[in-house]
Motif scaffolding. Structure first.
Motif: not given
Length: 333
Positions: A189-191, A249-250, A252-261, A275-276
């Motif tokens: 998945l690309f975010l 994730a495009c 790190d902030m996007v990655a951290l939001g995904a990680l939380k969910a 996740i990267v």
């Protein structure tokens, strides 16, 4: 027009050039083509226009200030408190101070449409560093055409009439995705939002790796914020359950939001989903699990941005330049 009434702006209008071009031509600046200089000087003579030496000196005086514009889109919720943008600005500030200049921080809303008029003609700054190309580069191109000394943090492969300093975002995206695939991810998945110049290149790298490995992939187009990533992953899990085992994730902030969910729904990272991110902000090291990411050398980039801007102030032309990036492997992948 009487002798006393003719202003520099009037002369520029008569010559069909910008005020800054007319001023440079009268000061015999070699940046202006010889024919243009001679034409404007002849026109000035014909209309008895003389450059007021004191006013000219005042105009030529340096402010010793460099403006840094954080280039935000109208529709984004990304703001100047984004940790990566703050890191870039902080590194630029240090590089600016080392050269004896001050930094004036602005965002694209405050600066308005006419960056040349606001910063250069308004004598707020000697030159401009833009952080982020955004989705459309019209304002940057306009400022460069008007003669603004300008350098941009963005994707250096972009064809432009101004120098761009930044990472090879395609290679970064490729390395991040190849790493996920090497670790066993096969439904990727690309975010992010590929509409941005830099993020579009990261997505292109993602697609290239996916096609080469012949694995499944999809893209969820979101704003570049942790909130948007959190909401989109939640919506995806609610609607379809877990349909992916790797996320690039495009940022790190996007990655951290995904990680939380994912954590809130008891999805294990990295066992169920790897996740990267991208950027290597300070929070990437201290999140749990610690975030794998593509590190951008913002310190080296900041020095290049400032050096290239100061070179332009000395009348030199500068080319775009790439800074290295590297994959940092941590627990999330």
């Amino acid at each position: 027009m009487g002798t006393t009434q003719l202003k520099l702006s009037d002369l520029a209008r008569l010559a069909g050039v910008s005020t800054s071009t007319a001023s440079r031509a009268l000061n015999d600046n070699p940046l202006i083509k010889k024919e243009t200089r001679e034409r404007i000087q002849a026109l000035a003579k014909e209309h008895h226009f003389s450059v007021n030496a004191a006013a000219s000196r005042l105009r030529m005086q340096k402010t010793k200030v460099i403006a840094v514009i954080i280039n935000l889109e109208a529709e984004t919720k990304q703001s100047v408190d984004d940790p990566f943008l703050l890191k870039v600005v902080s590194d630029i500030n240090r590089a600016v101070n080392r050269k004896g200049y001050e930094l004036l921080l602005s965002n694209s809303y405050m600066a308005g449409e006419d960056w040349h008029g606001y910063f250069i003609s308004g004598r707020r700054a000697d030159g401009v560093i833009v952080v982020g190309q955004g989705k459309e580069q019209a304002r940057i191109e306009r400022a460069a055409r008007a003669g603004t000394p300008i350098v941009v943090w963005g994707d250096p492969k972009t064809s432009a009439n101004y120098p761009i300093v930044g990472s090879d975002n395609f290679i970064g995206g490729l390395n991040a995705t190849e790493h996920l695939i090497a670790r066993g991810a096969s439904k990727l998945l690309f975010l992010g939002d590929p509409g941005h110049a830099e993020l579009g290149e990261r997505y292109r790298g993602f697609c290239h790796a996916v096609e080469k490995a012949k694995v499944e992939a999809k893209m969820i187009k979101i704003d570049i914020t942790s909130e948007a990533a959190y909401a989109s992953i939640n919506a995806s899990l609610r609607a379809q359950g877990l349909t992916f085992d790797g996320i690039f994730a495009c940022s790190d902030m996007v990655a951290l939001g995904a990680l939380k969910a994912l954590k809130e729904r008891y999805v294990s990272v990295p066992n169920d989903v790897r996740i990267v991110g991208f950027d290597d902000i300070a929070m990437a090291q201290i999140s749990f699990p610690a975030l794998s990411t593509i590190k951008q050398d913002t310190n080296a980039a900041a020095q290049l941005l400032v050096e290239k801007l100061l070179s332009q102030l000395s009348g030199e032309t500068c080319a775009s330049q790439e800074v290295p990036s590297s994959l940092v492997i941590r627990q999330s992948s």
